[in-house]
Scaffold this motif. Structure first.
Motif, PDB file in Angstrom:
ATOM      1  N   THR A  28       0.829  -1.209   0.000  1.00  0.00           N
ATOM      2  CA  THR A  28       0.000   0.000   0.000  1.00  0.00           C
ATOM      3  C   THR A  28       0.861   1.257   0.000  1.00  0.00           C
ATOM      4  OG1 THR A  28      -1.684  -1.196   1.241  1.00  0.00           O
ATOM      5  CG2 THR A  28      -1.856   1.200   1.205  1.00  0.00           C
ATOM      6  N   GLY A  29       1.914   1.255   0.808  1.00  0.00           N
ATOM      7  CA  GLY A  29       2.816   2.405   0.841  1.00  0.00           C
ATOM      8  C   GLY A  29       3.495   2.634  -0.499  1.00  0.00           C
ATOM      9  N   GLY A  30       3.869   1.547  -1.173  1.00  0.00           N
ATOM     10  CA  GLY A  30       4.490   1.666  -2.491  1.00  0.00           C
ATOM     11  C   GLY A  30       3.542   2.234  -3.530  1.00  0.00           C
ATOM     12  N   ILE A  31       2.286   1.794  -3.478  1.00  0.00           N
ATOM     13  CA  ILE A  31       1.289   2.296  -4.429  1.00  0.00           C
ATOM     14  C   ILE A  31       0.994   3.772  -4.178  1.00  0.00           C
ATOM     15  CG2 ILE A  31      -1.136   2.093  -5.127  1.00  0.00           C
ATOM     16  CD1 ILE A  31      -0.841  -0.952  -4.667  1.00  0.00           C
ATOM     17  N   VAL A  32       0.845   4.141  -2.910  1.00  0.00           N
ATOM     18  CA  VAL A  32       0.581   5.541  -2.575  1.00  0.00           C
ATOM     19  C   VAL A  32       1.757   6.415  -2.987  1.00  0.00           C
ATOM     20  CG1 VAL A  32       0.266   7.149  -0.646  1.00  0.00           C
ATOM     21  CG2 VAL A  32      -1.056   5.039  -0.733  1.00  0.00           C
ATOM     22  N   LEU A  33       2.981   5.961  -2.712  1.00  0.00           N
ATOM     23  CA  LEU A  33       4.170   6.724  -3.093  1.00  0.00           C
ATOM     24  C   LEU A  33       4.232   6.909  -4.607  1.00  0.00           C
ATOM     25  CD1 LEU A  33       6.863   8.062  -2.363  1.00  0.00           C
ATOM     26  CD2 LEU A  33       7.910   5.794  -2.525  1.00  0.00           C
ATOM     27  N   PHE A  34       3.963   5.845  -5.368  1.00  0.00           N
ATOM     28  CA  PHE A  34       3.993   5.954  -6.824  1.00  0.00           C
ATOM     29  C   PHE A  34       2.912   6.905  -7.328  1.00  0.00           C
ATOM     30  CE2 PHE A  34       2.787   4.745 -11.125  1.00  0.00           C
ATOM     31  CZ  PHE A  34       4.012   4.845 -11.751  1.00  0.00           C
ATOM     32  N   THR A  35       1.720   6.838  -6.745  1.00  0.00           N
ATOM     33  CA  THR A  35       0.617   7.702  -7.179  1.00  0.00           C
ATOM     34  C   THR A  35       0.939   9.172  -6.934  1.00  0.00           C
ATOM     35  OG1 THR A  35      -0.955   5.933  -6.686  1.00  0.00           O
ATOM     36  CG2 THR A  35      -1.854   8.154  -6.933  1.00  0.00           C
ATOM     37  N   VAL A  36       1.470   9.477  -5.767  1.00  0.00           N
ATOM     38  CA  VAL A  36       1.829  10.863  -5.458  1.00  0.00           C
ATOM     39  C   VAL A  36       2.921  11.344  -6.407  1.00  0.00           C
ATOM     40  CG1 VAL A  36       2.902  12.339  -3.718  1.00  0.00           C
ATOM     41  CG2 VAL A  36       1.092  10.761  -3.053  1.00  0.00           C
ATOM     42  N   LEU A  37       3.952  10.520  -6.611  1.00  0.00           N
ATOM     43  CA  LEU A  37       5.028  10.890  -7.530  1.00  0.00           C
ATOM     44  C   LEU A  37       4.504  11.057  -8.951  1.00  0.00           C
ATOM     45  CD1 LEU A  37       7.927   8.600  -6.293  1.00  0.00           C
ATOM     46  CD2 LEU A  37       7.796  11.090  -6.133  1.00  0.00           C
ATOM     47  N   TRP A  38       3.567  10.200  -9.366  1.00  0.00           N
ATOM     48  CA  TRP A  38       3.037  10.266 -10.730  1.00  0.00           C
ATOM     49  C   TRP A  38       2.325  11.602 -10.962  1.00  0.00           C
ATOM     50  CZ3 TRP A  38      -1.383  10.736 -13.595  1.00  0.00           C
ATOM     51  CH2 TRP A  38      -1.301  10.326 -14.925  1.00  0.00           C
TER      52      TRP A  38
END
Length: 89
Positions: free
Chosen positions: A4-14
């Motif tokens: 979940t943390g990886g997905i949230v981090l990628f979404t914010v960066l995207w």
């Protein structure tokens, strides 16, 4: 970092990367000489969305890989972050 943390981090960066990539190479209606009635001459004309979205995904993926490598590689731990204030004093 969990899934979940990886997905949230990628979404914010995207999304942050998207807002940086969007104005790159953008042409205005005044540049093209075709101003649509009722719009400002500086309004964008013909955004190449497919290319911008692919570029955004590649850049965000590279940034995410570096950050995930730092987190998962143990270069920065939670203890380091909690003791960060000791470095400032």
């Amino acid at each position: 970092m969990n899934l979940t943390g990886g997905i949230v981090l990628f979404t914010v960066l995207w999304f942050l990367t998207l807002f940086v990539v969007m104005p790159i190479g953008q042409r205005s209606q005044a540049d093209d000489g075709e101003i649509v009635p009722g719009t400002h001459a500086g309004a964008p004309s013909g955004t190449p969305w497919r290319r911008k979205l692919i570029l955004t995904t590649l850049i965000a993926g590279a940034i995410w890989a570096v950050i995930a490598g730092v987190i998962l590689g143990g270069f920065v731990t939670r203890g380091d972050i909690s003791n960060l204030d000791a470095l400032i004093r």
